[in-house]
Design a protein around this motif. Sequence first.
Motif, PDB file in Angstrom:
ATOM      1  N   TYR A   8     -32.460 -32.130 111.955  1.00  0.00           N
ATOM      2  CA  TYR A   8     -33.136 -32.370 110.694  1.00  0.00           C
ATOM      3  C   TYR A   8     -32.431 -31.759 109.488  1.00  0.00           C
ATOM      4  O   TYR A   8     -32.516 -32.286 108.368  1.00  0.00           O
ATOM      5  N   LEU A   9     -31.758 -30.618 109.702  1.00  0.00           N
ATOM      6  CA  LEU A   9     -31.222 -29.872 108.568  1.00  0.00           C
ATOM      7  C   LEU A   9     -29.707 -29.734 108.580  1.00  0.00           C
ATOM      8  O   LEU A   9     -29.127 -29.172 107.650  1.00  0.00           O
ATOM      9  N   ASN A  10     -29.083 -30.193 109.668  1.00  0.00           N
ATOM     10  CA  ASN A  10     -27.635 -30.053 109.817  1.00  0.00           C
ATOM     11  C   ASN A  10     -27.214 -28.585 109.771  1.00  0.00           C
ATOM     12  O   ASN A  10     -26.187 -28.225 109.196  1.00  0.00           O
ATOM     13  N   LEU A  11     -28.038 -27.718 110.383  1.00  0.00           N
ATOM     14  CA  LEU A  11     -27.766 -26.285 110.441  1.00  0.00           C
ATOM     15  C   LEU A  11     -27.536 -25.858 111.888  1.00  0.00           C
ATOM     16  O   LEU A  11     -28.134 -26.413 112.811  1.00  0.00           O
ATOM     17  N   GLN A  12     -26.707 -24.855 112.072  1.00  0.00           N
ATOM     18  CA  GLN A  12     -26.475 -24.275 113.388  1.00  0.00           C
ATOM     19  C   GLN A  12     -27.247 -22.963 113.497  1.00  0.00           C
ATOM     20  O   GLN A  12     -27.232 -22.160 112.571  1.00  0.00           O
ATOM     21  N   SER A  13     -27.922 -22.753 114.619  1.00  0.00           N
ATOM     22  CA  SER A  13     -28.694 -21.531 114.783  1.00  0.00           C
ATOM     23  C   SER A  13     -28.838 -21.224 116.261  1.00  0.00           C
ATOM     24  O   SER A  13     -28.212 -21.863 117.122  1.00  0.00           O
ATOM     25  N   ASN A  14     -29.705 -20.230 116.554  1.00  0.00           N
ATOM     26  CA  ASN A  14     -29.975 -19.815 117.928  1.00  0.00           C
ATOM     27  C   ASN A  14     -31.474 -19.675 118.100  1.00  0.00           C
ATOM     28  O   ASN A  14     -32.165 -19.168 117.205  1.00  0.00           O
ATOM     29  N   ASP A  15     -31.994 -20.108 119.244  1.00  0.00           N
ATOM     30  CA  ASP A  15     -33.435 -20.072 119.467  1.00  0.00           C
ATOM     31  C   ASP A  15     -34.027 -18.680 119.252  1.00  0.00           C
ATOM     32  O   ASP A  15     -35.166 -18.540 118.778  1.00  0.00           O
ATOM     33  N   SER A  16     -33.287 -17.655 119.574  1.00  0.00           N
ATOM     34  CA  SER A  16     -33.821 -16.291 119.557  1.00  0.00           C
ATOM     35  C   SER A  16     -34.157 -15.789 118.151  1.00  0.00           C
ATOM     36  O   SER A  16     -34.931 -14.833 118.009  1.00  0.00           O
ATOM     37  N   VAL A  17     -33.609 -16.427 117.107  1.00  0.00           N
ATOM     38  CA  VAL A  17     -33.866 -15.949 115.742  1.00  0.00           C
ATOM     39  C   VAL A  17     -34.892 -16.814 115.006  1.00  0.00           C
ATOM     40  O   VAL A  17     -35.236 -16.527 113.861  1.00  0.00           O
ATOM     41  N   LEU A  18     -35.380 -17.853 115.660  1.00  0.00           N
ATOM     42  CA  LEU A  18     -36.309 -18.770 114.992  1.00  0.00           C
ATOM     43  C   LEU A  18     -37.742 -18.261 115.154  1.00  0.00           C
ATOM     44  O   LEU A  18     -38.383 -18.482 116.178  1.00  0.00           O
ATOM     45  N   LYS A  19     -38.232 -17.587 114.120  1.00  0.00           N
ATOM     46  CA  LYS A  19     -39.549 -16.945 114.191  1.00  0.00           C
ATOM     47  C   LYS A  19     -40.538 -17.464 113.144  1.00  0.00           C
ATOM     48  O   LYS A  19     -41.748 -17.279 113.308  1.00  0.00           O
ATOM     49  N   SER A  20     -40.050 -18.057 112.067  1.00  0.00           N
ATOM     50  CA  SER A  20     -40.988 -18.596 111.079  1.00  0.00           C
ATOM     51  C   SER A  20     -41.658 -19.838 111.658  1.00  0.00           C
ATOM     52  O   SER A  20     -41.036 -20.637 112.355  1.00  0.00           O
ATOM     53  N   SER A  21     -42.952 -19.983 111.384  1.00  0.00           N
ATOM     54  CA  SER A  21     -43.746 -21.055 111.994  1.00  0.00           C
ATOM     55  C   SER A  21     -44.591 -21.740 110.931  1.00  0.00           C
ATOM     56  O   SER A  21     -44.799 -21.209 109.836  1.00  0.00           O
TER      57      SER A  21
END
Length: 324
Positions: A76-89
């Motif tokens: 959706y955002l064309n961003l690279q990340s890691n599951d472990s840092v995704l905390k905003s809901s």
Amino acid sequence: MKILNKLLLITTMFIFMIAPTIKAHAVTQEAWSEAVTVYGAALEQNNSLQEKTKSLLNTDDSDKIAYVHANDLTKYLNLQSNDSVLKSSIRIKKLAAGDGLTLNINQSAGKITKITEDTYKNALLTAGVTDAEVTIAAAEDVTGESALAGVYKAFEAQGETINPTQTQAAQNELNSISNINAENAGKNGYSQEQLNKAIAEAKAEIAKQGANLNTTEIKNIVVQKIENNGLTNVINDNQINIIVNFITNAQNSGVFSGENKDKFINSAKDYVNEIKNSDGFKQAADKAKDMGKNIKDSLEKEGVWEKFMNFIQSIIDAIMGLFK
């Protein structure tokens, strides 16, 4: 007179012919029967953090539940990340067409350190999310950049399609506005409210003009809205070009045209009115006045008579098309 009577008869028949179609289209715009809560992937195996976030979002047991993962950020955002840092809901409930967009950021536990409420809302409008209640929260401090992906994942959970081209345009806009805000922080005569209002008005004007403008035409509109909101000599040429770039990308992705056009314009008007009623904007307007600048309202409300005449003209155009 005979021709006029025939035209009136055809018009009446045409209205009855299109009425079922209008009704059927309205059904597709109905509100969801339940809200959707989308947790960041880091909460999927962390019950304690999830329960705390659930309380912050006021999630109901009847909510649909989904999780936003790193691959969703890429999609959706064309961003690279890691599951472990995704905390905003987020928790979102789609409303009936015309109800508008309301957004609340609950920062009683964790702060959203980078993205403002107005910036989220501007980006949501760009992504085509115009009628919904949205709450964003995190149990710990986060930048908040991944929250939009959760909104889009919620629509996916309800079987609705979100255009990734538009969501990436919205993310580009969100990042660009955030950077411009940071660059102008503390500058005399500048406020985020002024900038967000100028951008919303520029996008609405582009939609009104048919959403097929070239770069020069878009830049002229942006410069005018910047001036109307007291930001001339505050927003520099590079920042103006950045704004023109992300608005051009949004236009090219179809945000302001087709069936999105009227919905976007109406939502932009509501959004601008919210900004104008905010304390931050009122303070900015007073400050601008002290500096000899006048913030103008450049989103005039269309009168009832004008709307009626436009409706009649659209019917006449459709009828005349039958005889071509």
